[in-house]
Scaffold this motif. Structure first.
Motif, PDB file in Angstrom:
ATOM      1  N   ARG A   1      -7.603   3.999  -1.709  1.00 10.39           N
ATOM      2  CA  ARG A   1      -6.650   3.399  -2.642  1.00 10.39           C
ATOM      3  C   ARG A   1      -7.164   2.048  -3.132  1.00 10.39           C
ATOM      4  N   ILE A   2      -6.801   1.678  -4.371  1.00  3.42           N
ATOM      5  CA  ILE A   2      -7.291   0.418  -4.951  1.00  3.42           C
ATOM      6  C   ILE A   2      -6.775  -0.788  -4.183  1.00  3.42           C
ATOM      7  N   ASP A   3      -5.510  -0.751  -3.748  1.00  2.26           N
ATOM      8  CA  ASP A   3      -4.990  -1.903  -3.013  1.00  2.26           C
ATOM      9  C   ASP A   3      -5.708  -2.072  -1.680  1.00  2.26           C
ATOM     10  N   LYS A   4      -6.000  -0.980  -1.030  1.00  2.00           N
ATOM     11  CA  LYS A   4      -6.712  -1.035   0.244  1.00  2.00           C
ATOM     12  C   LYS A   4      -8.155  -1.493   0.029  1.00  2.00           C
ATOM     13  N   TYR A   5      -8.781  -1.043  -1.064  1.00  2.00           N
ATOM     14  CA  TYR A   5     -10.151  -1.446  -1.360  1.00  2.00           C
ATOM     15  C   TYR A   5     -10.241  -2.955  -1.592  1.00  2.00           C
ATOM     16  N   LEU A   6      -9.304  -3.490  -2.382  1.00  2.00           N
ATOM     17  CA  LEU A   6      -9.317  -4.925  -2.656  1.00  2.00           C
ATOM     18  C   LEU A   6      -9.067  -5.734  -1.379  1.00  2.00           C
ATOM     19  N   TRP A   7      -8.246  -5.212  -0.498  1.00  2.00           N
ATOM     20  CA  TRP A   7      -8.010  -5.876   0.782  1.00  2.00           C
ATOM     21  C   TRP A   7      -9.253  -5.775   1.677  1.00  2.00           C
ATOM     22  N   CYS A   8      -9.872  -4.593   1.711  1.00  5.78           N
ATOM     23  CA  CYS A   8     -11.060  -4.390   2.551  1.00  5.78           C
ATOM     24  C   CYS A   8     -12.232  -5.260   2.108  1.00  5.78           C
ATOM     25  N   THR A   9     -12.354  -5.481   0.809  1.00  7.37           N
ATOM     26  CA  THR A   9     -13.461  -6.293   0.303  1.00  7.37           C
ATOM     27  C   THR A   9     -13.077  -7.765   0.170  1.00  7.37           C
ATOM     28  N   ARG A  10     -11.971  -8.141   0.790  1.00  8.49           N
ATOM     29  CA  ARG A  10     -11.548  -9.526   0.944  1.00  8.49           C
ATOM     30  C   ARG A  10     -11.205 -10.243  -0.350  1.00  8.49           C
ATOM     31  N   TYR A  11     -10.708  -9.530  -1.341  1.00  4.23           N
ATOM     32  CA  TYR A  11     -10.208 -10.210  -2.535  1.00  4.23           C
ATOM     33  C   TYR A  11      -8.793 -10.709  -2.316  1.00  4.23           C
ATOM     34  N   PHE A  12      -8.080 -10.082  -1.384  1.00  6.50           N
ATOM     35  CA  PHE A  12      -6.730 -10.512  -1.044  1.00  6.50           C
ATOM     36  C   PHE A  12      -6.599 -10.632   0.458  1.00  6.50           C
ATOM     37  N   LYS A  13      -5.783 -11.588   0.874  1.00  7.53           N
ATOM     38  CA  LYS A  13      -5.623 -11.861   2.300  1.00  7.53           C
ATOM     39  C   LYS A  13      -4.867 -10.749   3.021  1.00  7.53           C
ATOM     40  N   THR A  14      -3.866 -10.183   2.339  1.00  2.78           N
ATOM     41  CA  THR A  14      -3.105  -9.086   2.938  1.00  2.78           C
ATOM     42  C   THR A  14      -3.066  -7.911   1.974  1.00  2.78           C
ATOM     43  N   ARG A  15      -2.813  -6.761   2.510  1.00  2.00           N
ATOM     44  CA  ARG A  15      -2.724  -5.568   1.677  1.00  2.00           C
ATOM     45  C   ARG A  15      -1.460  -5.606   0.822  1.00  2.00           C
ATOM     46  N   ASN A  16      -0.423  -6.237   1.340  1.00  2.00           N
ATOM     47  CA  ASN A  16       0.824  -6.365   0.597  1.00  2.00           C
ATOM     48  C   ASN A  16       0.613  -7.184  -0.685  1.00  2.00           C
ATOM     49  N   ILE A  17      -0.155  -8.251  -0.617  1.00  2.00           N
ATOM     50  CA  ILE A  17      -0.442  -9.059  -1.807  1.00  2.00           C
ATOM     51  C   ILE A  17      -1.237  -8.232  -2.812  1.00  2.00           C
ATOM     52  N   ALA A  18      -2.194  -7.444  -2.333  1.00  2.00           N
ATOM     53  CA  ALA A  18      -2.981  -6.579  -3.220  1.00  2.00           C
ATOM     54  C   ALA A  18      -2.087  -5.538  -3.889  1.00  2.00           C
ATOM     55  N   THR A  19      -1.143  -4.979  -3.140  1.00  2.00           N
ATOM     56  CA  THR A  19      -0.222  -3.984  -3.695  1.00  2.00           C
ATOM     57  C   THR A  19       0.655  -4.599  -4.775  1.00  2.00           C
TER      58      THR A  19
ATOM     59  N   PRO B   1      -0.994   0.924  -7.294  1.00  2.00           N
ATOM     60  CA  PRO B   1      -1.609   0.689  -5.974  1.00  2.00           C
ATOM     61  C   PRO B   1      -2.226   1.925  -5.331  1.00  2.00           C
ATOM     62  N   GLY B   2      -1.728   3.114  -5.631  1.00  2.00           N
ATOM     63  CA  GLY B   2      -2.229   4.325  -4.997  1.00  2.00           C
ATOM     64  C   GLY B   2      -3.399   4.969  -5.714  1.00  2.00           C
ATOM     65  N   ARG B   3      -3.862   4.376  -6.787  1.00  2.00           N
ATOM     66  CA  ARG B   3      -4.971   4.940  -7.556  1.00  2.00           C
ATOM     67  C   ARG B   3      -6.247   4.934  -6.726  1.00  2.00           C
ATOM     68  N   GLU B   4      -6.962   6.034  -6.767  1.00  2.00           N
ATOM     69  CA  GLU B   4      -8.196   6.173  -5.983  1.00  2.00           C
ATOM     70  C   GLU B   4      -9.356   5.429  -6.654  1.00  2.00           C
ATOM     71  N   VAL B   5     -10.230   4.881  -5.829  1.00  2.00           N
ATOM     72  CA  VAL B   5     -11.424   4.182  -6.291  1.00  2.00           C
ATOM     73  C   VAL B   5     -12.640   4.970  -5.847  1.00  2.00           C
TER      74      VAL B   5
END
Length: 135
Positions: free
Chosen positions: A2-20, A37-41
């Protein structure tokens, strides 16, 4: 992933909730399309993220299994953000410093007098009635 999880995993956001929440607001685009947020990367996707008034451009190189350390982030993405985006942010910071510092409150009596003295230049001073009648 998921895009929100990817952005969190690559440290663009501190929490996954902020990315979502960022995805829900429409600040994330994948290949030019607004992403939920659920879009696949997938590898080779281009991601644009608006964060702190900067438009980041990323290219996905690989998908991480979980959140990665800061030193390993470059394995999974390539940051193609132009330098002009960061320069624009610096200019905004300089313009904010020009005005009063945050938390100093309203101008004091001394500040007001200095402003009045500055605004009353010799050409802008009002003429007295006595000097006006002599001319």
């Amino acid at each position: 992933m998921r895009i929100d999880k990817y952005l969190w995993c690559t440290r663009y956001f501190k929490t996954r909730n902020i990315a979502t929440n960022t995805c829900k607001k429409g600040h994330v685009k994948i290949n030019g399309q607004v992403a939920k947020p659920g879009r696949e990367v997938f590898p080779m996707d281009e991601i644009r993220v608006r964060k702190n008034q900067i438009d980041y451009k990323l290219n996905v190189l690989a998908i991480p299994d979980s959140r990665v350390g800061a030193k390993l982030v470059d394995i999974y993405r390539k940051d193609t953000t132009p330098a002009s985006a960061f320069e624009h942010n610096e200019l905004l910071n300089y313009s904010k410093d020009y005005y009063r510092k945050k938390g100093t409150g309203r101008p004091t009596k001394k500040d007001r007098r200095e402003i009045d003295d500055y605004l009353e230049t010799p050409e802008n001073k009002p003429k007295d009635d006595a000097t006006a009648s002599k001319e």
